[in-house]
Design an enzyme around this catalytic site. Sequence first.
Site, PDB file in Angstrom:
ATOM      1  N   VAL A   3       0.877  -1.171   0.000  1.00 42.26           N
ATOM      2  CA  VAL A   3       0.000   0.000   0.000  1.00 42.26           C
ATOM      3  C   VAL A   3       0.912   1.218   0.000  1.00 42.26           C
ATOM      4  O   VAL A   3       1.727   1.396   0.903  1.00 42.26           O
ATOM      5  CB  VAL A   3      -0.938   0.006   1.222  1.00 42.26           C
ATOM      6  CG1 VAL A   3      -1.756   1.286   1.268  1.00 42.26           C
ATOM      7  CG2 VAL A   3      -1.828  -1.226   1.201  1.00 42.26           C
ATOM      8  N   VAL A  56       1.306   5.550  -1.215  1.00 44.95           N
ATOM      9  CA  VAL A  56       0.724   6.805  -1.668  1.00 44.95           C
ATOM     10  C   VAL A  56       1.862   7.787  -1.887  1.00 44.95           C
ATOM     11  O   VAL A  56       2.758   7.915  -1.047  1.00 44.95           O
ATOM     12  CB  VAL A  56      -0.279   7.366  -0.634  1.00 44.95           C
ATOM     13  CG1 VAL A  56      -0.835   8.716  -1.088  1.00 44.95           C
ATOM     14  CG2 VAL A  56      -1.402   6.376  -0.375  1.00 44.95           C
ATOM     15  N   GLY A  92      -4.909   6.401   0.965  1.00 39.24           N
ATOM     16  CA  GLY A  92      -4.533   5.112   1.547  1.00 39.24           C
ATOM     17  C   GLY A  92      -5.748   4.399   2.104  1.00 39.24           C
ATOM     18  O   GLY A  92      -5.925   3.193   1.921  1.00 39.24           O
ATOM     19  N   LYS A  93      -6.602   5.136   2.760  1.00 39.76           N
ATOM     20  CA  LYS A  93      -7.842   4.579   3.300  1.00 39.76           C
ATOM     21  C   LYS A  93      -8.715   4.041   2.169  1.00 39.76           C
ATOM     22  O   LYS A  93      -9.293   2.957   2.278  1.00 39.76           O
ATOM     23  CB  LYS A  93      -8.592   5.635   4.097  1.00 39.76           C
ATOM     24  CG  LYS A  93      -9.900   5.150   4.679  1.00 39.76           C
ATOM     25  CD  LYS A  93     -10.618   6.238   5.447  1.00 39.76           C
ATOM     26  CE  LYS A  93     -11.930   5.705   5.976  1.00 39.76           C
ATOM     27  NZ  LYS A  93     -12.728   6.748   6.611  1.00 39.76           N
ATOM     28  N   TYR A 140      -3.434   1.569  10.196  1.00 40.38           N
ATOM     29  CA  TYR A 140      -4.223   0.345  10.019  1.00 40.38           C
ATOM     30  C   TYR A 140      -5.157   0.103  11.210  1.00 40.38           C
ATOM     31  O   TYR A 140      -6.262  -0.396  11.031  1.00 40.38           O
ATOM     32  CB  TYR A 140      -3.302  -0.846   9.778  1.00 40.38           C
ATOM     33  CG  TYR A 140      -2.557  -0.706   8.472  1.00 40.38           C
ATOM     34  CD1 TYR A 140      -3.217  -0.852   7.257  1.00 40.38           C
ATOM     35  CD2 TYR A 140      -1.208  -0.384   8.446  1.00 40.38           C
ATOM     36  CE1 TYR A 140      -2.545  -0.700   6.051  1.00 40.38           C
ATOM     37  CE2 TYR A 140      -0.534  -0.219   7.245  1.00 40.38           C
ATOM     38  CZ  TYR A 140      -1.203  -0.376   6.056  1.00 40.38           C
ATOM     39  OH  TYR A 140      -0.549  -0.215   4.862  1.00 40.38           O
TER      40      TYR A 140
END
Length: 137
Positions: free
Chosen positions: A75, A77, A87-88, A118
């Site tokens: 993940v 960004v 990211g969410k 997270y």
Amino acid sequence: MNYTYSNVLPSFEQFVQLHEASGLIKNKKGTYTREQLYQAAENSWFHISIYDQDQLIAFGRMISDGVYQALICDVMVDPTYQNQGLGKQIIEQLLKTCKESGIQSIQLFSAKGKQHFYKKLGFEEREQDAPGMSLIL
């Protein structure tokens, strides 16, 4: 902002540029080439990309058996786009795909210092002798 979302793997150049800009490449254990990291993305079960026009600004992927378990990987960004919820959005799309496939056990390994991100999304730290994080949907 009006961003574009895609399940098509970005080009090698875009992937490498984001990987390096995000700093994620520094967190990799081992000595993987850029080509190997891109091949890993190609071999993923699912991936999602976010673009600002033609620029790749966020990416995330999962590997999975497609039945009961998935592992969230990579993940990332672009730093100039961080703190905008991208990211969410990546995580939410990955979790939605798991839910649609009936996958209930999702694992991930967090980059150092990113655990709080997270946790805000529902993940819990695992026991000390079983590093990583998990979420049961």
